[in-house]
Scaffold this active site. Structure first.
Site, PDB file in Angstrom:
ATOM      1  N   ASN A 121      69.360  23.298  29.601  1.00 26.37           N
ATOM      2  CA  ASN A 121      68.938  24.693  29.732  1.00 26.37           C
ATOM      3  C   ASN A 121      68.013  24.757  30.944  1.00 26.37           C
ATOM      4  OD1 ASN A 121      67.811  27.222  29.505  1.00 26.37           O
ATOM      5  ND2 ASN A 121      66.723  26.820  27.586  1.00 26.37           N
ATOM      6  N   LYS A 160      66.712  27.241  32.368  1.00 27.66           N
ATOM      7  CA  LYS A 160      65.720  28.329  32.307  1.00 27.66           C
ATOM      8  C   LYS A 160      65.661  29.057  33.665  1.00 27.66           C
ATOM      9  CE  LYS A 160      63.449  25.812  28.650  1.00 27.66           C
ATOM     10  NZ  LYS A 160      62.223  25.494  27.922  1.00 27.66           N
ATOM     11  N   HIS A 166      66.622  31.420  21.418  1.00 28.10           N
ATOM     12  CA  HIS A 166      65.712  30.450  22.046  1.00 28.10           C
ATOM     13  C   HIS A 166      64.263  30.922  21.872  1.00 28.10           C
ATOM     14  CE1 HIS A 166      63.561  28.055  24.955  1.00 28.10           C
ATOM     15  NE2 HIS A 166      64.538  27.184  24.817  1.00 28.10           N
TER      16      HIS A 166
HETATM   17  P1  PGA Z   1      61.950  21.184  27.239  1.00 27.65           P
HETATM   18  O1  PGA Z   1      62.717  22.528  26.808  1.00 27.65           O
HETATM   19  O2  PGA Z   1      62.969  20.075  27.191  1.00 27.65           O
HETATM   20  O3  PGA Z   1      61.432  21.462  28.622  1.00 27.65           O
HETATM   21  O4  PGA Z   1      60.861  20.981  26.242  1.00 27.65           O
HETATM   22  C1  PGA Z   1      63.670  22.516  25.783  1.00 27.65           C
HETATM   23  C2  PGA Z   1      64.210  23.899  25.551  1.00 27.65           C
HETATM   24  O5  PGA Z   1      63.444  24.871  25.590  1.00 27.65           O
HETATM   25  O6  PGA Z   1      65.424  24.081  25.321  1.00 27.65           O
END
Ligand code: PGA
Length: 249
Positions: free
Chosen positions: A10, A12, A95
């Protein structure tokens, strides 16, 4: 029951067009094992470019969000048909950043989940408790309520993936211990069994997410009910993301 592990990145609100294309290219080149399913979810605006780069590879294209309506006057929103047009195969719903930063309600999340499922795409439905909820012993109740957002998803759930992501472990560097994660994963599978039957629950893949890194992936992924990972920060570097994928096999 063998479940093919699913490792999804992901991205983001990260990357730019050039870095998204380069990252996708490197992931596609390295994701060659048929023993693990790999997926990447870039920002909407780079879906098309990434789709072209990974076409012909085994990497699944994902979207981080979607709107539940088919079309119409919904300024700024993106439909399932638009995502399918670009080759998207899976969509995240629920999410924690959509729930807690962008303020999505359980009703909205439930509508999105149903739309993804009805649209024929793989649904990756995210659940997870906040730190104060864990401290107040509410973890399982919170997770159960978030699973119940799938109430109008039909009993054929071959395209359903659950991602358990404790909010306190996302982007914090604090991972749930292998045992803490397994406990909630086992609960999720048990809850799915009461709702959909044991055969379906046994087949559903449950990813863990929250600060998954190459050095903690193997321990988490070796747990009985952990069938993959939803990876944020560590998915932004191809080497690390591919190392996590390799740890799933
Ligand atoms: P992270 O995010 O691996 O940066 O903790 C995971 C997610 O939000 O899917």
């Amino acid at each position: 029951m063998t479940r093919t592990p699913f490792i999804a990145g992901n991205w983001k609100m990260n990357t730019n067009k050039a870095s998204a294309v380069a990252l996708a290219k490197a992931v596609a080149a390295g994701a060659t094992s048929s023993a693990v399913q790999v997926g990447i979810a870039p920002p909407f605006v780079y879906l098309d470019a990434v789709s072209q780069v990974i076409s012909g590879s085994s990497v699944l294209l994902g979207a981080q969000d979607v709107y539940f309506e088919g079309d119409g006057a919904f300024t700024g929103e993106i439909s399932i048909a638009m995502l399918k047009d670009l080759g998207v195969k899976f969509v995240l719903t629920g999410h924690s950043e959509r729930r807690h930063v962008l303020g999505e309600s359980p009703t909205l999340i439930a509508r999105k989940a149903k739309a993804v499922f009805d649209g024929g795409l793989i649904l990756v439905h995210c659940v997870g408790e906040k730190l104060e909820q864990r401290d107040a012993n509410q973890t399982l109740d919170v997770v159960k309520a978030q699973l119940d957002e799938l109430a109008s998803v039909p009993a054929d759930i071959s395209r359903l993936v659950i991602a358990y992501e404790p909010v306190w472990a996302i982007g914090t560097g604090r991972t749930a211990s292998d045992a803490q994660a397994q406990e909630v994963h086992a609960f999720i599978r048990q809850h799915l069994a009461t709702r959909f039957g044991k055969d379906v629950a046994d087949a559903v893949r449950i990813q863990y997410g929250g600060s998954v890194k190459p050095d903690n992936a193997r321990g988490l992924l070796s747990q009985t009910d952990i069938d993959g990972a939803l990876v944020g920060g560590a998915a932004l570097k191809a080497d690390g993301f591919l190392a996590i994928s390799a740890a799933a096999v």
